[in-house]
Design a protein around this motif. Structure first.
Motif, mmCIF file in Angstrom:
data_model
loop_
_atom_site.group_PDB
_atom_site.id
_atom_site.type_symbol
_atom_site.label_atom_id
_atom_site.label_comp_id
_atom_site.label_asym_id
_atom_site.label_seq_id
_atom_site.Cartn_x
_atom_site.Cartn_y
_atom_site.Cartn_z
ATOM 1 N N ALA A 175 0.864 -1.183 0.000
ATOM 2 C CA ALA A 175 0.000 0.000 0.000
ATOM 3 C C ALA A 175 0.899 1.230 0.000
ATOM 4 O O ALA A 175 2.040 1.179 0.477
ATOM 5 N N GLU A 176 0.398 2.322 -0.522
ATOM 6 C CA GLU A 176 1.214 3.528 -0.652
ATOM 7 C C GLU A 176 1.359 4.250 0.680
ATOM 8 O O GLU A 176 0.464 4.232 1.529
ATOM 9 N N ASN A 177 2.497 4.897 0.831
ATOM 10 C CA ASN A 177 2.795 5.662 2.025
ATOM 11 C C ASN A 177 2.535 7.136 1.744
ATOM 12 O O ASN A 177 3.407 7.860 1.261
ATOM 13 N N ASP A 178 1.302 7.576 2.006
ATOM 14 C CA ASP A 178 0.946 8.968 1.763
ATOM 15 C C ASP A 178 -0.111 9.423 2.767
ATOM 16 O O ASP A 178 -0.537 8.663 3.632
ATOM 17 N N GLY A 179 -0.539 10.675 2.646
ATOM 18 C CA GLY A 179 -1.449 11.267 3.610
ATOM 19 C C GLY A 179 -2.862 10.719 3.583
ATOM 20 O O GLY A 179 -3.639 10.994 4.516
ATOM 21 N N PHE A 180 -3.230 9.964 2.554
ATOM 22 C CA PHE A 180 -4.543 9.317 2.567
ATOM 23 C C PHE A 180 -4.654 8.354 3.753
ATOM 24 O O PHE A 180 -5.758 8.067 4.229
ATOM 25 N N ASN A 181 -3.511 7.856 4.219
ATOM 26 C CA ASN A 181 -3.520 6.899 5.331
ATOM 27 C C ASN A 181 -3.948 7.527 6.654
ATOM 28 O O ASN A 181 -4.160 6.807 7.639
ATOM 29 N N ARG A 182 -4.089 8.846 6.703
ATOM 30 C CA ARG A 182 -4.615 9.483 7.919
ATOM 31 C C ARG A 182 -6.029 8.989 8.217
ATOM 32 O O ARG A 182 -6.481 9.019 9.363
ATOM 33 N N LEU A 183 -6.731 8.508 7.185
ATOM 34 C CA LEU A 183 -8.102 8.044 7.373
ATOM 35 C C LEU A 183 -8.175 6.726 8.152
ATOM 36 O O LEU A 183 -9.247 6.360 8.629
ATOM 37 N N VAL A 184 -7.053 6.034 8.267
ATOM 38 C CA VAL A 184 -7.049 4.794 9.050
ATOM 39 C C VAL A 184 -7.408 5.090 10.505
ATOM 40 O O VAL A 184 -8.268 4.432 11.102
ATOM 41 N N LEU A 185 -6.754 6.092 11.087
ATOM 42 C CA LEU A 185 -7.048 6.449 12.475
ATOM 43 C C LEU A 185 -8.178 7.457 12.580
ATOM 44 O O LEU A 185 -8.952 7.430 13.536
ATOM 45 N N LYS A 186 -8.278 8.358 11.610
ATOM 46 C CA LYS A 186 -9.280 9.421 11.686
ATOM 47 C C LYS A 186 -10.692 8.872 11.495
ATOM 48 O O LYS A 186 -11.643 9.339 12.126
ATOM 49 N N ALA A 187 -10.842 7.882 10.610
ATOM 50 C CA ALA A 187 -12.173 7.357 10.302
ATOM 51 C C ALA A 187 -12.289 5.853 10.510
ATOM 52 O O ALA A 187 -13.347 5.280 10.261
ATOM 53 N N GLY A 188 -11.204 5.202 10.940
ATOM 54 C CA GLY A 188 -11.240 3.759 11.151
ATOM 55 C C GLY A 188 -11.284 2.963 9.868
ATOM 56 O O GLY A 188 -11.745 1.815 9.854
ATOM 57 N N PHE A 189 -10.771 3.535 8.751
ATOM 58 C CA PHE A 189 -10.800 2.853 7.460
ATOM 59 C C PHE A 189 -9.781 1.719 7.426
ATOM 60 O O PHE A 189 -8.665 1.839 7.940
ATOM 61 N N HIS A 190 -10.155 0.624 6.776
ATOM 62 C CA HIS A 190 -9.223 -0.439 6.430
ATOM 63 C C HIS A 190 -8.307 0.086 5.326
ATOM 64 O O HIS A 190 -8.692 0.948 4.532
ATOM 65 N N TRP A 191 -7.078 -0.428 5.243
ATOM 66 C CA TRP A 191 -6.136 0.091 4.248
ATOM 67 C C TRP A 191 -6.653 -0.094 2.820
ATOM 68 O O TRP A 191 -6.366 0.729 1.941
ATOM 69 N N ARG A 192 -7.452 -1.135 2.569
ATOM 70 C CA ARG A 192 -8.014 -1.312 1.230
ATOM 71 C C ARG A 192 -9.089 -0.259 0.935
ATOM 72 O O ARG A 192 -9.267 0.157 -0.213
ATOM 73 N N GLU A 193 -9.814 0.160 1.967
ATOM 74 C CA GLU A 193 -10.809 1.217 1.784
ATOM 75 C C GLU A 193 -10.126 2.553 1.460
ATOM 76 O O GLU A 193 -10.633 3.341 0.656
ATOM 77 N N VAL A 194 -8.985 2.791 2.089
ATOM 78 C CA VAL A 194 -8.211 3.992 1.765
ATOM 79 C C VAL A 194 -7.800 3.968 0.293
ATOM 80 O O VAL A 194 -7.802 4.998 -0.391
ATOM 81 N N MET A 195 -7.487 2.783 -0.220
ATOM 82 C CA MET A 195 -7.074 2.655 -1.622
ATOM 83 C C MET A 195 -8.189 3.094 -2.577
ATOM 84 O O MET A 195 -7.910 3.598 -3.668
ATOM 85 N N VAL A 196 -9.440 2.901 -2.188
ATOM 86 C CA VAL A 196 -10.563 3.308 -3.039
ATOM 87 C C VAL A 196 -10.539 4.820 -3.249
ATOM 88 O O VAL A 196 -10.614 5.312 -4.383
ATOM 89 N N LEU A 197 -10.428 5.580 -2.154
ATOM 90 C CA LEU A 197 -10.428 7.035 -2.270
ATOM 91 C C LEU A 197 -9.164 7.529 -2.965
ATOM 92 O O LEU A 197 -9.200 8.497 -3.728
ATOM 93 N N ARG A 198 -8.043 6.872 -2.703
ATOM 94 C CA ARG A 198 -6.803 7.229 -3.407
ATOM 95 C C ARG A 198 -6.962 6.994 -4.912
ATOM 96 O O ARG A 198 -6.504 7.787 -5.728
ATOM 97 N N GLY A 199 -7.622 5.900 -5.256
ATOM 98 C CA GLY A 199 -7.849 5.595 -6.669
ATOM 99 C C GLY A 199 -8.745 6.624 -7.342
ATOM 100 O O GLY A 199 -8.504 7.022 -8.489
ATOM 101 N N TYR A 200 -9.781 7.081 -6.638
ATOM 102 C CA TYR A 200 -10.649 8.129 -7.177
ATOM 103 C C TYR A 200 -9.853 9.402 -7.451
ATOM 104 O O TYR A 200 -10.013 10.059 -8.485
ATOM 105 N N ALA A 201 -8.979 9.763 -6.510
ATOM 106 C CA ALA A 201 -8.179 10.976 -6.666
ATOM 107 C C ALA A 201 -7.272 10.879 -7.889
ATOM 108 O O ALA A 201 -7.164 11.830 -8.679
ATOM 109 N N LYS A 202 -6.655 9.726 -8.075
ATOM 110 C CA LYS A 202 -5.756 9.563 -9.221
ATOM 111 C C LYS A 202 -6.533 9.593 -10.540
ATOM 112 O O LYS A 202 -6.040 10.117 -11.548
#
Length: 225
Positions: A148-175
């Motif tokens: 998984a990528e090491n970037d600021g999208f990972n703040r959502l893991v602690l901020k919103a309780g997202f699983h790392w794969r769920e973070v990938m969804v929003l990262r993918g939308y941004a890209k």
């Protein structure tokens, strides 16, 4: 230490582990931790193997200052450079305030390194460590191993309780938006999601409603509307 190990593991296994670890802990470790903590650390060290080279413990100590969270990394081999670990923690919204290394040498000459980090989360609200411990440790593991990528999208893991794969969804939308010519920077989008975690959760819920193959088509149409 012997009493704590036997209480946790039982007499037979406890005596074996005590023989292995009774002289393993350095003075600095013994000054900082009680025997019961050492038993939990032994449990993490026992889980290490050639195929499992990293163990973790994310917790809030009772004797720390308010707001301080600790994170222990257990690993064998060479020391892990701080420049590798700290950016990953910062990208999860954590500010490292101290780091204490401990070298554990067992009776069979195996050396395990414990890196103990003290951190503060960026949120003004108290972080529920027990609720996010598992998703945080799993996310750290997959980022550490390059899955998984090491970037600021990972703040959502602690901020919103997202699983790392769920973070990938929003990262993918941004890209995808950047490919379409979207002009806002990655840092801006990361900051926006972090500051609006409930909306990020709703976007993720919409994605699941529209694309989860286990849901009936009626639910997907309702979600799209």
């Amino acid at each position: 230490l012997k009493d704590a190990i036997i209480e946790h593991y039982g007499e037979e296994k406890g005596n074996i582990l005590y023989l292995r670890y009774h002289n393993a802990f350095p003075a600095g470790y013994k000054e900082q931790f009680i025997a019961r903590t050492a038993v939990y650390d032994i449990e993490h060290m026992q889980s290490l193997s050639p195929t499992n080279n990293l163990a973790m413990s994310f917790y809030r100590p009772l004797d720390e200052a308010p707001g301080v969270i600790r994170f222990k990394l257990f690993h064998m081999g060479a020391a892990i450079p701080l420049s590798d670990v700290v950016p990953m923690l910062e990208n999860m919204g954590l500010r490292v305030i101290d780091q204490k290394p401990h070298e554990i040498k067992t009776l069979d000459f195996q050396t395990t390194l414990i890196d103990d980090f003290g951190m503060i989360h960026e949120s003004v609200e108290a972080l529920n460590v027990d609720a996010v411990k598992d998703v945080f440790q799993e996310a750290f593991y997959y980022v550490w191993n390059g899955h998984a990528e090491n970037d600021g999208f990972n703040r959502l893991v602690l901020k919103a309780g997202f699983h790392w794969r769920e973070v990938m969804v929003l990262r993918g939308y941004a890209k995808y938006l950047w490919q379409l010519g979207f002009s806002f920077s990655q840092n801006y989008i990361e900051e926006t999601f972090a500051n609006n975690a409930p909306i990020a959760a709703q976007l993720l819920e919409l994605f699941m409603l529209r694309f989860d193959p286990s849901l009936p088509m009626e639910s997907k149409n309702t979600g799209a509307n």
